[in-house]
Design an enzyme around this catalytic site. Structure first.
Site, PDB file in Angstrom:
ATOM      1  N   ASN A  62     130.007 103.538   6.730  1.00 28.93           N
ATOM      2  CA  ASN A  62     130.125 103.639   8.181  1.00 28.93           C
ATOM      3  C   ASN A  62     130.521 102.249   8.654  1.00 28.93           C
ATOM      4  O   ASN A  62     129.696 101.324   8.645  1.00 28.93           O
ATOM      5  CB  ASN A  62     128.788 104.071   8.796  1.00 28.93           C
ATOM      6  N   VAL A  63     131.775 102.097   9.063  1.00 28.07           N
ATOM      7  CA  VAL A  63     132.258 100.748   9.406  1.00 28.07           C
ATOM      8  C   VAL A  63     131.508 100.149  10.597  1.00 28.07           C
ATOM      9  O   VAL A  63     131.501  98.930  10.778  1.00 28.07           O
ATOM     10  CB  VAL A  63     133.790 100.715   9.666  1.00 28.07           C
ATOM     11  N   ASN A  89     141.674 100.740   8.833  1.00 26.50           N
ATOM     12  CA  ASN A  89     142.356 101.902   9.407  1.00 26.50           C
ATOM     13  C   ASN A  89     141.412 102.894  10.092  1.00 26.50           C
ATOM     14  O   ASN A  89     141.857 103.683  10.927  1.00 26.50           O
ATOM     15  CB  ASN A  89     143.135 102.580   8.261  1.00 26.50           C
ATOM     16  N   SER A 141     147.306 100.268  18.242  1.00 25.23           N
ATOM     17  CA  SER A 141     147.876 101.528  18.739  1.00 25.23           C
ATOM     18  C   SER A 141     148.768 101.229  19.927  1.00 25.23           C
ATOM     19  O   SER A 141     148.571 100.235  20.629  1.00 25.23           O
ATOM     20  CB  SER A 141     146.747 102.445  19.202  1.00 25.23           C
ATOM     21  N   TYR A 154     139.267 103.330  24.050  1.00 28.97           N
ATOM     22  CA  TYR A 154     140.143 103.203  22.886  1.00 28.97           C
ATOM     23  C   TYR A 154     141.166 102.073  23.097  1.00 28.97           C
ATOM     24  O   TYR A 154     141.415 101.264  22.201  1.00 28.97           O
ATOM     25  CB  TYR A 154     140.833 104.549  22.684  1.00 28.97           C
ATOM     26  N   LYS A 158     141.642  98.786  20.843  1.00 26.11           N
ATOM     27  CA  LYS A 158     142.914  98.566  20.135  1.00 26.11           C
ATOM     28  C   LYS A 158     143.629  97.302  20.618  1.00 26.11           C
ATOM     29  O   LYS A 158     144.401  96.691  19.861  1.00 26.11           O
ATOM     30  CB  LYS A 158     143.814  99.796  20.272  1.00 26.11           C
TER      31      LYS A 158
HETATM   32  N1  CAA Z   1     150.181 111.327  31.364  1.00 26.87           N
HETATM   33  C1  CAA Z   1     150.288 111.827  32.609  1.00 26.87           C
HETATM   34  N2  CAA Z   1     149.312 112.485  33.231  1.00 26.87           N
HETATM   35  C2  CAA Z   1     148.155 112.643  32.569  1.00 26.87           C
HETATM   36  C3  CAA Z   1     147.970 112.158  31.294  1.00 26.87           C
HETATM   37  C4  CAA Z   1     149.047 111.474  30.686  1.00 26.87           C
HETATM   38  N3  CAA Z   1     148.960 110.958  29.467  1.00 26.87           N
HETATM   39  N4  CAA Z   1     146.735 112.465  30.918  1.00 26.87           N
HETATM   40  C5  CAA Z   1     146.159 113.150  31.906  1.00 26.87           C
HETATM   41  N5  CAA Z   1     147.029 113.259  32.916  1.00 26.87           N
HETATM   42  C6  CAA Z   1     146.812 113.912  34.199  1.00 26.87           C
HETATM   43  C7  CAA Z   1     146.607 115.417  34.007  1.00 26.87           C
HETATM   44  O1  CAA Z   1     147.852 116.095  33.879  1.00 26.87           O
HETATM   45  C8  CAA Z   1     145.872 115.800  35.269  1.00 26.87           C
HETATM   46  O2  CAA Z   1     146.787 115.849  36.341  1.00 26.87           O
HETATM   47  P1  CAA Z   1     146.556 116.904  37.558  1.00 26.87           P
HETATM   48  O3  CAA Z   1     145.205 116.559  38.141  1.00 26.87           O
HETATM   49  O4  CAA Z   1     147.707 116.635  38.442  1.00 26.87           O
HETATM   50  O5  CAA Z   1     146.574 118.261  36.897  1.00 26.87           O
HETATM   51  C9  CAA Z   1     144.971 114.577  35.512  1.00 26.87           C
HETATM   52  O6  CAA Z   1     145.588 113.491  34.794  1.00 26.87           O
HETATM   53  C10 CAA Z   1     143.569 114.782  34.994  1.00 26.87           C
HETATM   54  O7  CAA Z   1     143.671 115.216  33.645  1.00 26.87           O
HETATM   55  P2  CAA Z   1     142.827 116.435  33.068  1.00 26.87           P
HETATM   56  O8  CAA Z   1     142.816 117.581  34.030  1.00 26.87           O
HETATM   57  O9  CAA Z   1     143.303 116.692  31.677  1.00 26.87           O
HETATM   58  O10 CAA Z   1     141.369 115.777  33.080  1.00 26.87           O
HETATM   59  P3  CAA Z   1     140.182 116.131  32.151  1.00 26.87           P
HETATM   60  O11 CAA Z   1     139.005 115.357  32.657  1.00 26.87           O
HETATM   61  O12 CAA Z   1     140.046 117.610  31.988  1.00 26.87           O
HETATM   62  O13 CAA Z   1     140.627 115.571  30.718  1.00 26.87           O
HETATM   63  C11 CAA Z   1     141.381 113.917  29.164  1.00 26.87           C
HETATM   64  C12 CAA Z   1     140.855 114.188  30.577  1.00 26.87           C
HETATM   65  C13 CAA Z   1     140.298 114.310  28.148  1.00 26.87           C
HETATM   66  C14 CAA Z   1     141.621 112.418  29.085  1.00 26.87           C
HETATM   67  C15 CAA Z   1     142.645 114.766  28.896  1.00 26.87           C
HETATM   68  O14 CAA Z   1     143.545 114.550  29.951  1.00 26.87           O
HETATM   69  C16 CAA Z   1     143.328 114.333  27.633  1.00 26.87           C
HETATM   70  O15 CAA Z   1     142.926 114.714  26.535  1.00 26.87           O
HETATM   71  N6  CAA Z   1     144.391 113.523  27.764  1.00 26.87           N
HETATM   72  C17 CAA Z   1     145.106 112.983  26.627  1.00 26.87           C
HETATM   73  C18 CAA Z   1     144.480 111.692  26.161  1.00 26.87           C
HETATM   74  C19 CAA Z   1     145.314 111.109  25.067  1.00 26.87           C
HETATM   75  O16 CAA Z   1     146.505 110.889  25.218  1.00 26.87           O
HETATM   76  N7  CAA Z   1     144.677 110.835  23.929  1.00 26.87           N
HETATM   77  C20 CAA Z   1     145.377 110.329  22.790  1.00 26.87           C
HETATM   78  C21 CAA Z   1     144.721 110.875  21.525  1.00 26.87           C
HETATM   79  S1  CAA Z   1     145.647 110.381  20.092  1.00 26.87           S
HETATM   80  C22 CAA Z   1     145.220 108.774  19.897  1.00 26.87           C
HETATM   81  O17 CAA Z   1     144.341 108.252  20.490  1.00 26.87           O
HETATM   82  C23 CAA Z   1     146.036 107.975  18.928  1.00 26.87           C
HETATM   83  C24 CAA Z   1     146.650 106.833  19.596  1.00 26.87           C
HETATM   84  O18 CAA Z   1     146.407 105.714  19.181  1.00 26.87           O
HETATM   85  C25 CAA Z   1     147.611 107.035  20.669  1.00 26.87           C
HETATM   86  P1  NAI Z   2     142.051 110.699  11.488  1.00 23.89           P
HETATM   87  O1  NAI Z   2     141.029 111.177  12.446  1.00 23.89           O
HETATM   88  O2  NAI Z   2     142.970 111.659  10.843  1.00 23.89           O
HETATM   89  O3  NAI Z   2     141.331 109.830  10.333  1.00 23.89           O
HETATM   90  C1  NAI Z   2     140.386 108.863  10.649  1.00 23.89           C
HETATM   91  C2  NAI Z   2     139.436 108.691   9.477  1.00 23.89           C
HETATM   92  O4  NAI Z   2     138.486 107.673   9.834  1.00 23.89           O
HETATM   93  C3  NAI Z   2     138.639 109.950   9.144  1.00 23.89           C
HETATM   94  O5  NAI Z   2     138.725 110.235   7.764  1.00 23.89           O
HETATM   95  C4  NAI Z   2     137.217 109.600   9.550  1.00 23.89           C
HETATM   96  O6  NAI Z   2     136.222 110.213   8.728  1.00 23.89           O
HETATM   97  C5  NAI Z   2     137.216 108.092   9.360  1.00 23.89           C
HETATM   98  N1  NAI Z   2     136.150 107.454  10.142  1.00 23.89           N
HETATM   99  C6  NAI Z   2     135.809 107.700  11.426  1.00 23.89           C
HETATM  100  N2  NAI Z   2     134.751 106.960  11.769  1.00 23.89           N
HETATM  101  C7  NAI Z   2     134.428 106.221  10.688  1.00 23.89           C
HETATM  102  C8  NAI Z   2     133.418 105.263  10.436  1.00 23.89           C
HETATM  103  N3  NAI Z   2     132.524 104.931  11.372  1.00 23.89           N
HETATM  104  N4  NAI Z   2     133.376 104.680   9.213  1.00 23.89           N
HETATM  105  C9  NAI Z   2     134.260 105.029   8.254  1.00 23.89           C
HETATM  106  N5  NAI Z   2     135.233 105.941   8.438  1.00 23.89           N
HETATM  107  C10 NAI Z   2     135.306 106.533   9.644  1.00 23.89           C
HETATM  108  O7  NAI Z   2     142.842 109.566  12.296  1.00 23.89           O
HETATM  109  P2  NAI Z   2     144.273 108.912  12.029  1.00 23.89           P
HETATM  110  O8  NAI Z   2     145.200 109.459  13.016  1.00 23.89           O
HETATM  111  O9  NAI Z   2     144.599 108.948  10.610  1.00 23.89           O
HETATM  112  O10 NAI Z   2     143.959 107.401  12.469  1.00 23.89           O
HETATM  113  C11 NAI Z   2     143.957 106.313  11.586  1.00 23.89           C
HETATM  114  C12 NAI Z   2     144.021 105.041  12.413  1.00 23.89           C
HETATM  115  O11 NAI Z   2     145.248 105.000  13.129  1.00 23.89           O
HETATM  116  C13 NAI Z   2     142.924 104.921  13.470  1.00 23.89           C
HETATM  117  O12 NAI Z   2     142.512 103.577  13.575  1.00 23.89           O
HETATM  118  C14 NAI Z   2     143.619 105.350  14.731  1.00 23.89           C
HETATM  119  O13 NAI Z   2     142.989 104.823  15.863  1.00 23.89           O
HETATM  120  C15 NAI Z   2     144.984 104.766  14.499  1.00 23.89           C
HETATM  121  N6  NAI Z   2     146.042 105.355  15.284  1.00 23.89           N
HETATM  122  C16 NAI Z   2     146.287 106.698  15.207  1.00 23.89           C
HETATM  123  C17 NAI Z   2     147.293 107.251  15.960  1.00 23.89           C
HETATM  124  C18 NAI Z   2     147.572 108.720  15.985  1.00 23.89           C
HETATM  125  O14 NAI Z   2     148.299 109.161  16.894  1.00 23.89           O
HETATM  126  N7  NAI Z   2     147.091 109.503  15.057  1.00 23.89           N
HETATM  127  C19 NAI Z   2     148.137 106.409  16.827  1.00 23.89           C
HETATM  128  C20 NAI Z   2     147.784 105.013  16.801  1.00 23.89           C
HETATM  129  C21 NAI Z   2     146.782 104.525  16.045  1.00 23.89           C
END
Ligand code: CAA
Ligand code: NAI
Length: 246
Positions: A62-63, A89, A141, A154, A158
């Site tokens: 657990n990192v 990672n 990221s 996040y 990052k």
């Molecule tokens: N761009 C533009 N508009 C956005 C947006 C985005 N990226 N994210 C949310 N919004 C808008 C929604 O469309 C919504 O607009 P309306 O009120 O006009 O409908 C408003 O913001 C509120 O959003 P939600 O209704 O979705 O609000 P919620 O509380 O139900 O959910 C949330 C919030 C959980 C953040 C959800 O919006 C969500 O999952 N968003 C995506 C978050 C995201 O991009 N995560 C990346 C995951 S992958 C990752 O993290 C890897 C990495 O390094 C990039």
């Molecule tokens: P993933 O969810 O597929 O894999 C993440 C791994 O990390 C899992 O195997 C999980 O068990 C492990 N993990 C989580 N918490 C941990 C902990 N406390 N100790 C040890 N291991 C743990 O995610 P993904 O997409 O492969 O992500 C890898 C890296 O890349 C992450 O740092 C993420 O933030 C980054 N990243 C991912 C992007 C994406 O869109 N998928 C975009 C930009 C960055």
């Protein structure tokens, strides 16, 4: 072979990008330690990899927990005697808009994505310093470079890893330790599965290359920064995001 006989620790290697990196690194001759929280999947991956003749092992960690990370590094030192490459990672998301994000959601992401990178790099340092060489890569990221709605926690972590990486580049270069970052764009792993479809298609449209990254795109960047080809690249952020950030 670009990583012949190198010992590489990849955190979060049971899934997604880390798993693909383990595949790419073993293709290039490395022994890879898959260091992950998820013991069941990690052991399964080792069985699959070993059946393919790959040189891998699994160590549960657990990192976010300093003593767990110390145990990981002690085990690697005892079993392999060196750490040539550390890929920080492992990562998690706990997405919510600022108005709804709980202190717990904020802290969990900081603990894993920021403090976890500190723990792992600090714990690998004595051995890397004694060896007089090492490659440390941190995973940032597009969210850390550019911001992303729903990711206050996040994006903070990052962006934070980039500050740590640049500091370590200044502190550790004289010890022969090479430190860099990869900043992936949205990548096809389980991490993006929770993103609503509408938002994901909007995000994809913003990418000049008009597609999400594949785990292999990111693994190839890790490989370059882990290999001797990048020895004079130091303190650098390699954006692998189809051109979102430029
Ligand atoms: N761009 C533009 N508009 C956005 C947006 C985005 N990226 N994210 C949310 N919004 C808008 C929604 O469309 C919504 O607009 P309306 O009120 O006009 O409908 C408003 O913001 C509120 O959003 P939600 O209704 O979705 O609000 P919620 O509380 O139900 O959910 C949330 C919030 C959980 C953040 C959800 O919006 C969500 O999952 N968003 C995506 C978050 C995201 O991009 N995560 C990346 C995951 S992958 C990752 O993290 C890897 C990495 O390094 C990039
Ligand atoms: P993933 O969810 O597929 O894999 C993440 C791994 O990390 C899992 O195997 C999980 O068990 C492990 N993990 C989580 N918490 C941990 C902990 N406390 N100790 C040890 N291991 C743990 O995610 P993904 O997409 O492969 O992500 C890898 C890296 O890349 C992450 O740092 C993420 O933030 C980054 N990243 C991912 C992007 C994406 O869109 N998928 C975009 C930009 C960055």
């Amino acid at each position: 072979m670009r990583l012949q006989d190198k010992v590489a620790i990849i955190t979060g290697a049971a899934n997604g990008i880390g798993l693909e990196a383990a595949r790419v690194f073993t293709d290039e001759g490395a022994h890879v330690i898959l260091a992950d929280f998820d013991e069941t999947t990690g052991n399964q991956r080792v069985n699959e990899f070993e059946a393919e003749g790959r040189n891998v092992s699994f160590i549960q960690v657990n990192v976010a927990d300093c003593s767990s990370v110390d145990q990981l590094m002690a085990t690697v030192e005892e079993q392999y005697g060196c750490i040539d490459i550390l890929i920080n990672n492992a990562g998690i998301t706990r997405d919510a808009m600022l108005s709804k994000m709980t202190p717990d959601q904020f802290q969990q992401v900081i603990d894993v994505n920021l403090t976890g990178v500190f723990h792992c790099t600090q714990a690998a340092l004595p051995l890397m310093s004694a060896q007089g060489h090492g490659k440390v890569i941190v995973t940032s990221s597009v969210s850390g470079a550019y911001g992303n709605p729903g990711q206050t926690n996040y994006a903070a972590a990052k962006a934070g890893v980039l500050g740590m990486m640049k500091t370590w580049a200044k502190e550790l270069g004289r010890k022969g330790i090479n430190v860099n970052a990869v900043a992936p764009g949205f990548t096809e792993t389980s991490m993006v599965e929770g993103v609503p479809d509408k938002i994901l298609s909007q995000l994809t449209e913003q990418v000049p290359l008009q597609r999400l990254a594949k785990p292999r795109d990111i693994a190839n960047a890790y490989l370059f920064l882990a290999s001797s080809e990048s020895d004079y690249i130091h303190g650098h952020v390699l954006h692998v995001d189809g051109g979102i950030v430029m």
